[in-house]
Design an enzyme around this catalytic site. Structure first.
Site, PDB file in Angstrom:
ATOM      1  N   SER A 126       0.817  -1.207   0.000  1.00 30.25           N
ATOM      2  CA  SER A 126       0.000   0.000   0.000  1.00 30.25           C
ATOM      3  C   SER A 126       0.854   1.261   0.000  1.00 30.25           C
ATOM      4  O   SER A 126       0.323   2.365  -0.015  1.00 30.25           O
ATOM      5  CB  SER A 126      -0.922   0.007   1.233  1.00 30.25           C
ATOM      6  OG  SER A 126      -0.155  -0.092   2.424  1.00 30.25           O
ATOM      7  N   HIS A 147      -2.463  -2.967  -5.668  1.00 34.94           N
ATOM      8  CA  HIS A 147      -2.953  -2.628  -4.334  1.00 34.94           C
ATOM      9  C   HIS A 147      -4.466  -2.818  -4.264  1.00 34.94           C
ATOM     10  O   HIS A 147      -5.232  -2.017  -4.784  1.00 34.94           O
ATOM     11  CB  HIS A 147      -2.577  -1.176  -3.993  1.00 34.94           C
ATOM     12  CG  HIS A 147      -3.037  -0.729  -2.650  1.00 34.94           C
ATOM     13  ND1 HIS A 147      -3.279   0.587  -2.335  1.00 34.94           N
ATOM     14  CD2 HIS A 147      -3.301  -1.439  -1.517  1.00 34.94           C
ATOM     15  CE1 HIS A 147      -3.679   0.680  -1.081  1.00 34.94           C
ATOM     16  NE2 HIS A 147      -3.711  -0.539  -0.566  1.00 34.94           N
ATOM     17  N   GLU A 159      -5.546  -0.443  -7.266  1.00 33.52           N
ATOM     18  CA  GLU A 159      -4.588   0.598  -7.619  1.00 33.52           C
ATOM     19  C   GLU A 159      -3.347  -0.093  -8.180  1.00 33.52           C
ATOM     20  O   GLU A 159      -2.681  -0.837  -7.470  1.00 33.52           O
ATOM     21  CB  GLU A 159      -4.252   1.384  -6.347  1.00 33.52           C
ATOM     22  CG  GLU A 159      -3.470   2.645  -6.528  1.00 33.52           C
ATOM     23  CD  GLU A 159      -3.298   3.382  -5.206  1.00 33.52           C
ATOM     24  OE1 GLU A 159      -3.355   4.610  -5.211  1.00 33.52           O
ATOM     25  OE2 GLU A 159      -3.095   2.716  -4.154  1.00 33.52           O
ATOM     26  N   ASN A 197      -3.496   6.336  -0.502  1.00 31.67           N
ATOM     27  CA  ASN A 197      -2.901   6.549   0.818  1.00 31.67           C
ATOM     28  C   ASN A 197      -2.165   7.875   0.932  1.00 31.67           C
ATOM     29  O   ASN A 197      -2.021   8.410   2.032  1.00 31.67           O
ATOM     30  CB  ASN A 197      -1.971   5.392   1.178  1.00 31.67           C
ATOM     31  CG  ASN A 197      -2.741   4.190   1.676  1.00 31.67           C
ATOM     32  OD1 ASN A 197      -3.841   4.331   2.211  1.00 31.67           O
ATOM     33  ND2 ASN A 197      -2.191   2.998   1.506  1.00 31.67           N
TER      34      ASN A 197
END
Length: 302
Positions: A126, A147, A159, A197
């Site tokens: 991540s 991800h 992702e 993130n």
């Protein structure tokens, strides 16, 4: 037609790590028709994963979203293994192990030696640099980030992160494969935290600072963000669901990689992780969780 043809090139998938992420990814791949080897060194983790996958698929049957035959076939496509050597013939490996660059690099070195030359090596990281992970192999053009979001069978996003050397062919195959799992794909360049993130973790960190400095209670912080910004879940509850240890790890990657003090983890988050209060998976985080309930809701800790 081209998309379907590319997806068919990935018929056998190895998933490393039988935790919530790994088991969810294995379920998705099996339901899409792939043969899946689910690898973990812990037999108990594998048993829990199989039980979780079976339960999840049977819930889909009960809701009329999956036929009983498709459910049974999906379960049959998953084989549990305990040795990396078992992955030698797979087309794609997706690792979903602990979020540690050193540990992931060691795994990629081993996978590079064992898997067939054409195999794609993917990380569910991540936040960690895909380029640096790829540098541990002799096939950096075949290393990519995938991800998934927790829980993978429910969350609709994947992702994809391209390393500095990830080839266009590998990117196209992985994008097609992800779409074949029913996911919407977004693509990020290889910068710390990627897209989601990079934006999400500073918000979660600021929520911890707001709690730490006594601005408001955890309930009011979460209610404010849910009703004031139309978020389905408040940032503190979301952190519990992600895992406070994961949030801390990502923030440290952002802080180290970007050098901006705004990513410095709140001391309260660090303290919770040090105390083993990792969130929903441990039954205690910012909130306490009723383990006997099938629908877990946060409640105040007195």
């Amino acid at each position: 037609m081209a998309t379907q043809a590319a997806a068919r090139e990935i018929a056998a998938v190895g998933v490393i790590g039988a935790g919530q992420m790994g088991s969810g990814i294995a379920q998705l791949a099996a339901a899409a028709g792939c043969g899946v080897l689910l690898l973990d060194s812990d037999p108990a983790a594998l048993s829990r994963a199989v039980a979780s996958i079976s339960s999840s698929l049977r819930r889909l049957v009960a809701k009329g979203q999956l036929s009983q035959v498709a459910c049974e076939h999906s379960i049959e496509r998953i084989k549990c293994v305990s040795s990396v050597q078992e992955l030698r013939d797979v087309d794609l490996v997706i690792e979903a192990i602990v979020e540690s660059e050193d540990i992931k690099k060691k795994l990629f070195v081993e996978l590079d030696k064992i898997t067939k030359p054409s195999a794609i090596l993917a990380s569910n990281t991540s936040s960690i640099s895909v380029t640096r992970l790829a540098s541990a192999t002799n096939r950096p053009c075949q290393v990519i980030g995938m991800h998934f979001f927790n829980p993978p069978p429910i969350m609709k996003l994947v992702e994809i992160i391209r390393g500095a050397d990830t080839s266009e062919e590998v990117f196209a195959k992985v994008k097609s494969f992800s779409e074949g799992l029913g996911k919407t794909v977004i693509c990020s360049q290889d910068f710390p935290g990627f897209i989601v993130n990079r934006i999400l973790m500073p918000m979660i960190n600021e929520a911890f600072w707001t709690l730490y400095t006594g601005v408001a209670t955890k309930e009011d912080i979460d209610t404010g963000m849910k009703l004031g910004t139309n978020h389905p879940m408040g940032p503190l509850q979301l952190a519990d669901f992600i895992g406070l240890d994961v949030c801390l790890s990502v923030l440290r990657v952002l802080h180290n990689g970007l050098g901006d003090s705004k990513y410095s983890p709140c001391p309260l988050l660090v303290q919770y992780v040090d105390a083993g209060r990792l969130g929903k998976k441990r039954g205690q985080g910012v909130y306490s969780y009723e383990t006997r309930s099938s629908s877990v809701k946060p409640r105040s800790s007195l």
